[in-house]
Write a protein that holds these residues in place. Structure first.
Motif, PDB file in Angstrom:
ATOM      1  N   TYR A  34       0.818  -1.222   0.000  1.00 33.44           N
ATOM      2  CA  TYR A  34       0.000   0.000   0.000  1.00 33.44           C
ATOM      3  C   TYR A  34       0.853   1.274   0.000  1.00 33.44           C
ATOM      4  CZ  TYR A  34      -3.838  -3.138   1.350  1.00 33.44           C
ATOM      5  OH  TYR A  34      -4.759  -4.142   1.406  1.00 33.44           O
ATOM      6  N   GLY A  36       2.052   4.982  -0.529  1.00 31.87           N
ATOM      7  CA  GLY A  36       1.410   6.283  -0.716  1.00 31.87           C
ATOM      8  C   GLY A  36       2.468   7.369  -0.712  1.00 31.87           C
ATOM      9  N   ALA A  79      -4.582  -0.142   5.704  1.00 31.36           N
ATOM     10  CA  ALA A  79      -4.519  -0.096   4.240  1.00 31.36           C
ATOM     11  C   ALA A  79      -4.608   1.350   3.743  1.00 31.36           C
ATOM     12  CB  ALA A  79      -5.654  -0.916   3.628  1.00 31.36           C
ATOM     13  N   TYR A  80      -4.098   1.561   2.558  1.00 37.18           N
ATOM     14  CA  TYR A  80      -4.242   2.803   1.782  1.00 37.18           C
ATOM     15  C   TYR A  80      -3.822   4.083   2.513  1.00 37.18           C
ATOM     16  CZ  TYR A  80      -6.989  -0.303  -1.180  1.00 37.18           C
ATOM     17  OH  TYR A  80      -7.412  -1.344  -1.965  1.00 37.18           O
ATOM     18  N   ARG A  82      -2.568   7.666   2.745  1.00 35.21           N
ATOM     19  CA  ARG A  82      -2.480   8.733   1.746  1.00 35.21           C
ATOM     20  C   ARG A  82      -2.152  10.053   2.430  1.00 35.21           C
ATOM     21  NH1 ARG A  82      -1.878   4.836  -0.792  1.00 35.21           N
ATOM     22  NH2 ARG A  82      -3.216   4.010  -2.424  1.00 35.21           N
ATOM     23  N   SER A 150     -11.030   2.596   0.776  1.00 38.50           N
ATOM     24  CA  SER A 150      -9.790   3.321   0.509  1.00 38.50           C
ATOM     25  C   SER A 150     -10.102   4.802   0.683  1.00 38.50           C
ATOM     26  CB  SER A 150      -9.256   3.015  -0.892  1.00 38.50           C
ATOM     27  OG  SER A 150     -10.181   3.406  -1.877  1.00 38.50           O
ATOM     28  N   ALA A 152      -8.977   9.110  -0.250  1.00 38.90           N
ATOM     29  CA  ALA A 152      -8.281  10.080  -1.099  1.00 38.90           C
ATOM     30  C   ALA A 152      -8.586  11.477  -0.584  1.00 38.90           C
ATOM     31  CB  ALA A 152      -8.723   9.951  -2.551  1.00 38.90           C
ATOM     32  N   GLY A 188     -11.218  -1.128  -3.971  1.00 34.93           N
ATOM     33  CA  GLY A 188      -9.955  -0.797  -4.610  1.00 34.93           C
ATOM     34  C   GLY A 188      -9.538   0.626  -4.294  1.00 34.93           C
ATOM     35  N   SER A 189      -8.382   0.985  -4.781  1.00 37.52           N
ATOM     36  CA  SER A 189      -7.825   2.312  -4.535  1.00 37.52           C
ATOM     37  C   SER A 189      -8.629   3.372  -5.276  1.00 37.52           C
ATOM     38  CB  SER A 189      -6.372   2.335  -5.010  1.00 37.52           C
ATOM     39  OG  SER A 189      -5.781   3.558  -4.680  1.00 37.52           O
ATOM     40  N   GLY A 191      -8.699   7.770  -6.302  1.00 37.16           N
ATOM     41  CA  GLY A 191      -7.945   9.007  -6.404  1.00 37.16           C
ATOM     42  C   GLY A 191      -8.884  10.165  -6.635  1.00 37.16           C
TER      43      GLY A 191
END
Length: 195
Positions: A34, A36, A79-80, A82, A150, A152, A188-189, A191
């Protein structure tokens, strides 16, 4: 590889880097997942499993050192991660060791899982958390629980998009105000691009 205290086994993974033309493939971080990148291009946040559990770290591309942001074992899973656009804070998804904000603590640590009326499609519900880039001021985003979400940041850093299987949320991290986007769901990821 099953790790103590984690929600699920993790496969050995690594973070690689490659030049834009496809040359110079190399391993940046072994046993990491993961990634970032920070907006300044000098750090990469990542998740790593250790004997004490899963933790959140930041890798310096300048000197190759790693800094711990969230101690291994603080969460069942992470996870993820950012970075915010200003690079001062990170958001990430996690499965906590305690009930989410606004939910009563069960007498049995897994009682909420077995007594719930809502089906948990992929297992444990995930929460969203933020932490400063130096590992201080760990905070849960209130009233946001989702299935494998996820995150963003908006381009100006004023909002967080949480994208998950039960729907999505827009969150103002400063005030905690949350707007549900139930029509936007998936896995999923994610953006958030500038207009």
């Amino acid at each position: 590889v099953p790790m103590p205290g984690q929600a699920q086994p993790q496969f050995h993974s690594r973070v690689e880097q490659i030049a834009p033309d496809g040359s110079s493939l190399s391993v940046l971080l072994d046993d990491a997942r993961y990634p970032g990148p920070a907006p300044d291009g000098q750090h990469v946040a990542f998740v790593r499993s250790l004997p004490g559990g899963v933790g959140l770290f930041s890798h310096s591309l300048l000197d190759g050192t790693d800094s711990q942001l969230v101690a291994p074992g603080s969460f069942l899973a992470l996870a993820y991660p950012r970075f915010a656009p200003d690079g001062r804070r990170l958001a990430f998804a996690a499965i906590g060791l305690v009930p989410a904000i606004g939910r009563p603590a069960p007498s049995n640590p897994l009682g909420w899982l077995f007594n719930t009326r809502t089906a948990l499609a992929h297992g444990f519900p995930w929460e969203v958390w933020t932490v400063n880039a130096d590992g201080t001021d760990l905070r849960q985003v209130p009233d946001v629980v989702d299935d494998d979400p996820s995150v963003a940041w908006s381009p100006n850093g004023n909002l967080l998009l949480v994208y998950g299987g039960w729907g999505s949320y827009l969150v103002d991290p400063a005030s905690g105000t949350t707007t549900s986007l139930s029509y936007l769901a998936g896995y999923g990821s994610v953006g958030w691009l500038p207009d």
